[in-house]
Design a protein around this motif. Structure first.
Motif, PDB file in Angstrom:
ATOM      1  N   LEU A  23     -76.679 -82.759  30.965  1.00 23.90           N
ATOM      2  CA  LEU A  23     -75.687 -82.400  31.979  1.00 23.90           C
ATOM      3  C   LEU A  23     -75.144 -81.005  31.672  1.00 23.90           C
ATOM      4  N   LYS A  24     -75.420 -80.085  32.566  1.00 29.15           N
ATOM      5  CA  LYS A  24     -75.016 -78.697  32.380  1.00 29.15           C
ATOM      6  C   LYS A  24     -73.614 -78.426  32.897  1.00 29.15           C
ATOM      7  N   LYS A  25     -73.264 -79.097  34.011  1.00 33.21           N
ATOM      8  CA  LYS A  25     -71.970 -78.835  34.641  1.00 33.21           C
ATOM      9  C   LYS A  25     -71.457 -80.090  35.332  1.00 33.21           C
ATOM     10  N   LEU A  26     -70.165 -80.341  35.200  1.00 30.21           N
ATOM     11  CA  LEU A  26     -69.503 -81.428  35.915  1.00 30.21           C
ATOM     12  C   LEU A  26     -68.392 -80.831  36.760  1.00 30.21           C
ATOM     13  N   ASP A  27     -68.511 -80.985  38.065  1.00 27.91           N
ATOM     14  CA  ASP A  27     -67.517 -80.443  38.986  1.00 27.91           C
ATOM     15  C   ASP A  27     -66.642 -81.590  39.478  1.00 27.91           C
ATOM     16  N   VAL A  28     -65.383 -81.605  39.061  1.00 25.93           N
ATOM     17  CA  VAL A  28     -64.451 -82.660  39.453  1.00 25.93           C
ATOM     18  C   VAL A  28     -63.650 -82.186  40.651  1.00 25.93           C
ATOM     19  N   LYS A  29     -63.932 -82.770  41.796  1.00 20.49           N
ATOM     20  CA  LYS A  29     -63.246 -82.388  43.038  1.00 20.49           C
ATOM     21  C   LYS A  29     -61.962 -83.183  43.242  1.00 20.49           C
ATOM     22  N   VAL A  30     -62.013 -84.464  42.884  1.00 19.42           N
ATOM     23  CA  VAL A  30     -60.861 -85.359  43.033  1.00 19.42           C
ATOM     24  C   VAL A  30     -60.660 -86.089  41.712  1.00 19.42           C
ATOM     25  N   ALA A  31     -59.487 -85.915  41.120  1.00 22.92           N
ATOM     26  CA  ALA A  31     -59.245 -86.446  39.782  1.00 22.92           C
ATOM     27  C   ALA A  31     -58.298 -87.639  39.758  1.00 22.92           C
ATOM     28  N   LYS A  32     -57.745 -88.009  40.913  1.00 19.61           N
ATOM     29  CA  LYS A  32     -56.670 -89.013  40.904  1.00 19.61           C
ATOM     30  C   LYS A  32     -57.106 -90.386  40.430  1.00 19.61           C
ATOM     31  N   LYS A  33     -58.405 -90.707  40.528  1.00 12.72           N
ATOM     32  CA  LYS A  33     -58.876 -92.028  40.122  1.00 12.72           C
ATOM     33  C   LYS A  33     -59.401 -92.063  38.686  1.00 12.72           C
ATOM     34  N   LEU A  34     -59.433 -90.929  38.016  1.00 10.95           N
ATOM     35  CA  LEU A  34     -59.922 -90.878  36.639  1.00 10.95           C
ATOM     36  C   LEU A  34     -58.996 -91.639  35.689  1.00 10.95           C
ATOM     37  N   ASN A  35     -59.570 -92.268  34.690  1.00  7.20           N
ATOM     38  CA  ASN A  35     -58.757 -92.933  33.671  1.00  7.20           C
ATOM     39  C   ASN A  35     -58.488 -92.026  32.476  1.00  7.20           C
ATOM     40  N   VAL A  36     -59.017 -90.790  32.532  1.00  9.50           N
ATOM     41  CA  VAL A  36     -58.774 -89.775  31.501  1.00  9.50           C
ATOM     42  C   VAL A  36     -58.517 -88.449  32.215  1.00  9.50           C
ATOM     43  N   THR A  37     -58.174 -87.425  31.474  1.00 10.38           N
ATOM     44  CA  THR A  37     -57.983 -86.116  32.089  1.00 10.38           C
ATOM     45  C   THR A  37     -59.341 -85.505  32.424  1.00 10.38           C
ATOM     46  N   VAL A  38     -59.315 -84.498  33.286  1.00 13.23           N
ATOM     47  CA  VAL A  38     -60.557 -83.802  33.637  1.00 13.23           C
ATOM     48  C   VAL A  38     -61.181 -83.195  32.389  1.00 13.23           C
ATOM     49  N   ASP A  39     -60.367 -82.583  31.544  1.00 13.20           N
ATOM     50  CA  ASP A  39     -60.883 -81.960  30.320  1.00 13.20           C
ATOM     51  C   ASP A  39     -61.528 -82.992  29.402  1.00 13.20           C
ATOM     52  N   GLU A  40     -60.902 -84.172  29.297  1.00 16.67           N
ATOM     53  CA  GLU A  40     -61.451 -85.219  28.425  1.00 16.67           C
ATOM     54  C   GLU A  40     -62.791 -85.715  28.949  1.00 16.67           C
ATOM     55  N   LEU A  41     -62.902 -85.844  30.266  1.00 17.60           N
ATOM     56  CA  LEU A  41     -64.168 -86.289  30.848  1.00 17.60           C
ATOM     57  C   LEU A  41     -65.256 -85.242  30.630  1.00 17.60           C
ATOM     58  N   GLN A  42     -64.928 -83.998  30.884  1.00 22.23           N
ATOM     59  CA  GLN A  42     -65.922 -82.937  30.703  1.00 22.23           C
ATOM     60  C   GLN A  42     -66.346 -82.813  29.244  1.00 22.23           C
ATOM     61  N   ASP A  43     -65.399 -82.908  28.347  1.00 23.43           N
ATOM     62  CA  ASP A  43     -65.725 -82.838  26.919  1.00 23.43           C
ATOM     63  C   ASP A  43     -66.642 -83.982  26.496  1.00 23.43           C
ATOM     64  N   ALA A  44     -66.490 -85.133  27.165  1.00 19.61           N
ATOM     65  CA  ALA A  44     -67.240 -86.329  26.769  1.00 19.61           C
ATOM     66  C   ALA A  44     -68.691 -86.297  27.217  1.00 19.61           C
ATOM     67  N   ILE A  45     -68.982 -85.655  28.374  1.00 19.86           N
ATOM     68  CA  ILE A  45     -70.355 -85.768  28.897  1.00 19.86           C
ATOM     69  C   ILE A  45     -71.068 -84.442  29.154  1.00 19.86           C
ATOM     70  N   VAL A  46     -70.351 -83.339  29.341  1.00 21.67           N
ATOM     71  CA  VAL A  46     -71.035 -82.065  29.563  1.00 21.67           C
ATOM     72  C   VAL A  46     -71.728 -81.637  28.271  1.00 21.67           C
ATOM     73  N   GLY A  47     -72.973 -81.248  28.386  1.00 16.27           N
ATOM     74  CA  GLY A  47     -73.769 -80.889  27.220  1.00 16.27           C
ATOM     75  C   GLY A  47     -74.478 -82.071  26.592  1.00 16.27           C
ATOM     76  N   LYS A  48     -74.269 -83.262  27.149  1.00 17.83           N
ATOM     77  CA  LYS A  48     -74.907 -84.476  26.639  1.00 17.83           C
ATOM     78  C   LYS A  48     -76.131 -84.822  27.493  1.00 17.83           C
ATOM     79  N   LYS A  49     -77.106 -85.471  26.871  1.00 19.88           N
ATOM     80  CA  LYS A  49     -78.316 -85.898  27.580  1.00 19.88           C
ATOM     81  C   LYS A  49     -78.072 -87.237  28.269  1.00 19.88           C
ATOM     82  N   LEU A  50     -78.513 -87.349  29.507  1.00 16.79           N
ATOM     83  CA  LEU A  50     -78.449 -88.623  30.225  1.00 16.79           C
ATOM     84  C   LEU A  50     -79.582 -89.499  29.719  1.00 16.79           C
ATOM     85  N   THR A  51     -79.243 -90.644  29.140  1.00 15.34           N
ATOM     86  CA  THR A  51     -80.250 -91.506  28.527  1.00 15.34           C
ATOM     87  C   THR A  51     -80.619 -92.716  29.390  1.00 15.34           C
TER      88      THR A  51
END
Length: 258
Positions: A23-51
């Motif tokens: 995953l090269k880029k995650l574009d968060v358009k609507v964040a109100k339903k997230l259970n974490v912050t946008v930064d936390e979500l991006q840190d968790a999966i951007v740069g990671k391989k989808l398995t």
């Protein structure tokens, strides 16, 4: 609403197209339903391989390297769209995923209800395609609700929604108004068989229709569920009535147990 067959096909298509890519880029358009912050979500999966991409009940699970899981629930009107030069930014976007190589997909929802959840909790209820006869019998025997309500209760079993509950009950010839604990053992066996037959047949037909694209929900496979369907394949007039606030379709071919 996307149900078990649709989501199973979506998971297969997304797996074929994106598993193994980073995953090269995650574009968060609507964040109100997230259970974490946008930064936390991006840190968790951007740069990671989808398995892996899997269906989990009425949700999709995206597995990334490092044992990270992102759950997507499309809710009532959520959809998936592949990103392309002609459609780089789909309308009503919730999340946009861009992978190495430039390909990607988006989660869209006019109602903005589609819900992403990082590291979701495991469900206790069995999946509708994995539930055993004893489990189904136990679920029904403990409930005085109408059988359709039980089939749709994700805390009892996962994956079935309004449309396929009607299709399954018609196939099993059980009235949706039947009281769950009044259904005899022979009919419970038929219900379990119908669940497998209807859901697996729908998966096959939706997969054939979609190919490697995401065409959205396919309702042409329905035999009784739909305002434009007047008669069942057996020629019976299709009736409709609200159950639990949702429109239910049924015929007199179905037996009432109460």
């Amino acid at each position: 609403m996307a149900e078990l067959p649709d989501l199973t096909v979506y998971a297969r298509i997304l797996s074929r197209r994106f598993v193994g890519k980073t995953l090269k880029k995650l574009d968060v358009k609507v964040a109100k339903k997230l259970n974490v912050t946008v930064d936390e979500l991006q840190d968790a999966i951007v740069g990671k391989k989808l398995t892996d991409v899997s269906r989990y009940g009425k949700t999709l699970h995206f597995h990334f390297s490092g044992d990270t899981v992102l759950q997507i629930h499309l809710m009532l009107r959520g959809e998936l769209a592949l990103l392309s030069k002609e459609n780089p930014d789909p309308k009503y976007g919730i999340l946009g995923f861009t992978f190495t190589g430039g390909e990607g997909f988006a989660v869209t929802d006019l109602l903005r209800q589609a819900t992403p959840t990082l590291h979701p909790e495991s469900a206790n209820a069995p999946d509708a395609l994995e539930i055993k006869l004893a489990e189904l019998g136990a679920v029904l025997s403990k409930s005085k609700k109408m059988v359709k309500e039980v089939l749709m209760d994700q805390k009892k079993m996962r994956g079935i929604g309004n449309s396929y509950a009607d299709e399954i009950l018609w196939h099993a010839r059980i009235s949706p108004f039947s009281i769950a604990n009044a259904i005899p053992e022979k009919a419970v066996k038929k219900l379990l068989s119908s669940m497998g037959t209807v859901l697996n047949k729908a998966i096959e037909e939706i997969a054939e229709e979609n190919g490697d694209e995401l065409h959205g929900e396919l309702r042409d496979v329905m035999k009784v569920h739909g305002a434009k369907i007047e008669k069942s394949p057996g020629g019976a007039v299709i009736k409709s009535e609200k159950i639990g606030g949702r429109t239910s379709y049924y015929t007199d071919e179905q037996e009432l147990y109460n």
